[in-house]
Design a protein around this motif. Structure first.
Motif, mmCIF file in Angstrom:
data_model
loop_
_atom_site.group_PDB
_atom_site.id
_atom_site.type_symbol
_atom_site.label_atom_id
_atom_site.label_comp_id
_atom_site.label_asym_id
_atom_site.label_seq_id
_atom_site.Cartn_x
_atom_site.Cartn_y
_atom_site.Cartn_z
ATOM 1 N N ARG A 20 0.839 -1.211 0.000
ATOM 2 C CA ARG A 20 0.000 0.000 0.000
ATOM 3 C C ARG A 20 0.870 1.256 0.000
ATOM 4 N NH1 ARG A 20 -5.327 -1.494 1.582
ATOM 5 N NH2 ARG A 20 -5.343 -3.715 2.015
ATOM 6 N N LEU A 24 1.027 4.138 -2.910
ATOM 7 C CA LEU A 24 0.913 5.592 -2.711
ATOM 8 C C LEU A 24 2.071 6.314 -3.390
ATOM 9 C CD1 LEU A 24 -0.259 5.814 1.021
ATOM 10 C CD2 LEU A 24 -1.619 6.121 -1.047
ATOM 11 N N TRP A 29 -0.605 -0.157 -9.258
ATOM 12 C CA TRP A 29 -0.404 -1.397 -8.493
ATOM 13 C C TRP A 29 0.701 -2.267 -9.071
ATOM 14 C CZ3 TRP A 29 -1.845 -1.691 -3.742
ATOM 15 C CH2 TRP A 29 -2.994 -1.060 -3.302
ATOM 16 N N GLU B 12 -7.450 7.076 1.772
ATOM 17 C CA GLU B 12 -8.517 6.468 0.970
ATOM 18 C C GLU B 12 -7.914 5.516 -0.076
ATOM 19 O OE1 GLU B 12 -12.011 9.225 0.184
ATOM 20 O OE2 GLU B 12 -10.990 9.044 -1.747
ATOM 21 N N HIS B 13 -6.891 6.004 -0.728
ATOM 22 C CA HIS B 13 -6.249 5.159 -1.748
ATOM 23 C C HIS B 13 -5.437 4.041 -1.121
ATOM 24 C CE1 HIS B 13 -7.350 8.451 -4.448
ATOM 25 N NE2 HIS B 13 -7.201 7.566 -5.426
ATOM 26 N N GLY B 14 -4.736 4.386 -0.059
ATOM 27 C CA GLY B 14 -3.884 3.376 0.583
ATOM 28 C C GLY B 14 -4.680 2.285 1.250
ATOM 29 N N ASP B 15 -5.895 2.608 1.657
ATOM 30 C CA ASP B 15 -6.707 1.611 2.342
ATOM 31 C C ASP B 15 -7.590 0.810 1.381
ATOM 32 O OD1 ASP B 15 -5.628 2.348 4.680
ATOM 33 O OD2 ASP B 15 -7.300 3.616 5.332
ATOM 34 N N GLY B 16 -7.511 1.122 0.112
ATOM 35 C CA GLY B 16 -8.308 0.377 -0.862
ATOM 36 C C GLY B 16 -7.812 -1.060 -0.993
ATOM 37 N N PRO B 17 -8.543 -1.859 -1.751
ATOM 38 C CA PRO B 17 -8.141 -3.264 -1.882
ATOM 39 C C PRO B 17 -6.832 -3.380 -2.649
ATOM 40 C CG PRO B 17 -9.941 -2.740 -3.385
ATOM 41 C CD PRO B 17 -9.727 -1.525 -2.542
ATOM 42 N N SER B 18 -5.885 -4.083 -2.050
ATOM 43 C CA SER B 18 -4.617 -4.279 -2.758
ATOM 44 C C SER B 18 -4.662 -5.634 -3.447
ATOM 45 C CB SER B 18 -3.449 -4.234 -1.778
ATOM 46 O OG SER B 18 -3.542 -5.290 -0.862
ATOM 47 N N PRO B 19 -4.140 -5.708 -4.657
ATOM 48 C CA PRO B 19 -4.210 -6.973 -5.378
ATOM 49 C C PRO B 19 -3.331 -8.037 -4.742
ATOM 50 C CG PRO B 19 -3.043 -5.289 -6.645
ATOM 51 C CD PRO B 19 -3.480 -4.645 -5.388
ATOM 52 N N ALA B 20 -3.883 -9.216 -4.609
ATOM 53 C CA ALA B 20 -3.083 -10.318 -4.057
ATOM 54 C C ALA B 20 -2.139 -10.832 -5.136
ATOM 55 C CB ALA B 20 -4.014 -11.439 -3.603
ATOM 56 N N ASN B 21 -1.007 -11.320 -4.722
ATOM 57 C CA ASN B 21 -0.066 -11.903 -5.677
ATOM 58 C C ASN B 21 0.491 -13.191 -5.100
ATOM 59 O OD1 ASN B 21 1.845 -12.556 -7.522
ATOM 60 N ND2 ASN B 21 3.182 -10.811 -7.129
ATOM 61 N N ARG B 24 4.233 -13.998 -5.322
ATOM 62 C CA ARG B 24 5.211 -13.015 -4.831
ATOM 63 C C ARG B 24 6.487 -13.671 -4.315
ATOM 64 N NH1 ARG B 24 2.223 -9.646 -1.237
ATOM 65 N NH2 ARG B 24 1.662 -8.415 -3.052
ATOM 66 N N HIS B 25 6.329 -14.738 -3.550
ATOM 67 C CA HIS B 25 7.518 -15.396 -2.990
ATOM 68 C C HIS B 25 8.482 -15.836 -4.075
ATOM 69 C CE1 HIS B 25 7.574 -15.696 1.292
ATOM 70 N NE2 HIS B 25 6.265 -15.840 1.310
ATOM 71 N N GLU B 27 8.677 -14.795 -7.091
ATOM 72 C CA GLU B 27 9.215 -13.657 -7.833
ATOM 73 C C GLU B 27 10.316 -12.943 -7.043
ATOM 74 O OE1 GLU B 27 4.986 -12.992 -10.173
ATOM 75 O OE2 GLU B 27 5.643 -11.494 -8.733
ATOM 76 N N ILE B 28 10.140 -12.871 -5.726
ATOM 77 C CA ILE B 28 11.194 -12.259 -4.908
ATOM 78 C C ILE B 28 12.445 -13.129 -4.932
ATOM 79 C CG2 ILE B 28 11.855 -11.636 -2.553
ATOM 80 C CD1 ILE B 28 8.896 -10.830 -2.118
ATOM 81 N N GLY B 300 8.093 -14.677 -13.068
ATOM 82 C CA GLY B 300 8.131 -13.343 -12.489
ATOM 83 C C GLY B 300 8.498 -12.301 -13.517
#
Lengths: 127, 343
Positions: A20, A24, A29, B12-21, B24-25, B27-28, B300
């Protein structure tokens, strides 16, 4: 000192919050995911020396983001298979304009604004 | 508009739904491998892409020539990042995706305490040999491999990894039919340091547990077909992909481009030995100073590592990208592509 054994747990439990923050900063995303992964990968190499992992990763997040901004010619590209940008709730025109205005700020200024949103982040950053 | 409004908008933007990935593991882990490779590549003059590794101000041990993009038989993904017994990851036999059969002919280990050097004596049948390693870290002491006379016989291993790294073992032809003693040595040979405020602070050496093996391999009876290549990204930052050349090593050993001004090259390879294929650049017939191992895209984000060059804008420069493979590769071709990027 952070134990490397907890790295995986850290990625699982803290990624959402860090993502998040990255969003910002980047306003996108896919770029946020890219920024988060790059920061977590960099943090892995310093993990044994890191006292406070989340504060450290947040620092790396900001420095990586500003460095991307500077260089523009980025070495890492978002993956094709990153999740789609989700729909967000409609916002008022003023709020939308403000959000877009933040997006036009230079990287460092934008980072300062974003980090000011959460005083905790700032404290962590200055530790 | 107030600061309060600004805070609300960001929240408002930061608390919106974040896409799951869910990837990720993985790719990292892939990024960690790439960063490690770039750091090892430091010192490969002219390849400015490696500068990304300096973002944390780290300078490392003298560079090696290898890349841990190897066949991975039933080993734990580096993404798990959880230590296990390394010996579990050096199987007695395995077959890679191109049909090559590997058979372990020696196994040993260098532990966290005790000798930093171990030797094994192996029979040399004439078949190609690889050395394999897995490591439980952290470790700053990747082993070198040498014969009795002290000559290095293998590309260096990368950093400590729980995924098996395989490196070609270079054995003189005259050794065939006899025995060969190999020495694995983790004695630190270089001086790494962390850059802090412009000062080089020596790194504290950390010993890991290295499990080591020697494998003899039998290539497939017929040349394997390397998997098709994914397309190179059409952009690298602000630069667009202007031209792509592809081929299959060993049939195709080079690619030539006519360029002007500032350009970048990126590479991508497929095949089980893709990570052993190395490129170098010649400009108008002279060495251009850049080299590296071919990029391997296992998942990734694209493992971008653009090699940048600046040439005169008022005349054409001929850049030749030449491929060379480390070790033996009978019936194990590698498919490659080179992309030219221009702003």
């Amino acid at each position: 000192m952070a134990d490397r054994g907890i790295y995986q747990d850290f990625v699982v439990t803290r990624s959402d919050r860090l993502l998040r923050t990255a969003y910002l900063l980047t306003h996108d995303w896919a770029s946020a995911e890219d920024l988060l992964q790059e920061s977590l990968a960099k943090a892995w190499f310093a993990w044994a020396r890191v006292e406070e992992p989340e504060a450290y990763v947040r620092k790396v997040l900001v420095t990586t983001y500003t460095s991307w901004w500077r260089r523009r010619w980025r070495r890492e590209l978002p993956s094709d298979d990153l999740p789609d940008t989700p729909a967000s709730d409609p916002v008022s025109d003023d709020r939308d304009a403000l959000w877009r205005a933040v997006g036009r700020l230079p990287a460092r200024q934008r980072a300062v604004v974003v980090l000011r949103v959460d005083e905790t982040m700032v404290k962590e950053l200055h530790r | 508009m107030t600061v309060h409004d600004l805070r609300d908008v960001l929240r408002e933007h930061g608390d919106g739904p974040s896409p799951a990935n869910p990837a990720r593991h993985e790719e990292i882990a892939a990024r960690i491998r790439r960063i490690r490779l770039r750091r090892r590549a430091l010192g490969g003059g002219g390849v400015t892409a490696v500068a990304a590794a300096v973002a944390l101000g780290v300078s490392l041990l003298p560079g090696s020539l290898s890349r841990p993009t190897e066949p991975r038989p039933a080993t734990a993904s580096e993404a798990t990042l959880v230590p296990k017994q390394p010996a579990d990851f050096l199987p007695e036999r395995f077959t890679t995706s191109d049909g090559t059969k590997y058979r372990r002919i020696a196994i040993t280990a260098i532990k966290r305490a005790g000798p930093t050097k171990v030797s094994v004596t192996i029979p040399v049948s004439g078949k190609p040999l690889d050395v394999g390693a897995v490591c439980a870290g952290p470790s700053t002491d990747a082993p070198s491999v040498s014969t009795g006379d002290g000559r290095s016989t293998s590309a260096d291993f990368g950093g400590c990894s729980r995924s098996m790294q395989l490196r070609p073992l270079l054995v003189p032809a005259a050794t065939s039919g006899s025995k060969l003693t190999l020495t694995f040595n983790t004695t630190v040979r270089g001086g790494g340091c962390l850059m802090r405020n412009g000062t080089c602070v020596p790194r504290k050496p950390t010993r890991g547990l290295w499990s080591l093996a020697v494998y003899e391999w039998t290539p497939p009876a017929r040349p394997a077909e390397p998997p098709p290549l994914k397309a190179l990204p059409d952009h690298a930052g602000e630069a667009r992909l202007a031209e792509t050349k592809t081929g299959v090593w060993p049939q195709n050993g080079s690619a030539t481009f006519k360029v002007r001004g500032k350009v970048g090259f990126d590479t991508l390879c497929t095949g089980d030995l893709a990570g052993r294929l190395w490129f170098s650049f010649m400009a108008n017939g002279h060495p251009a100073g850049g080299s590296g191992s071919c990029g391997v895209w296992e998942g990734g984000a694209f493992p971008s590592a653009v090699s940048e060059f600046s040439y005169p804008t008022n005349k054409t420069t001929t850049v030749k990208v030449t491929w060379k493979l480390l070790g033996t590769a009978t019936n194990r071709p590698v498919r490659w592509s080179v992309g030219l990027y221009q702003k």
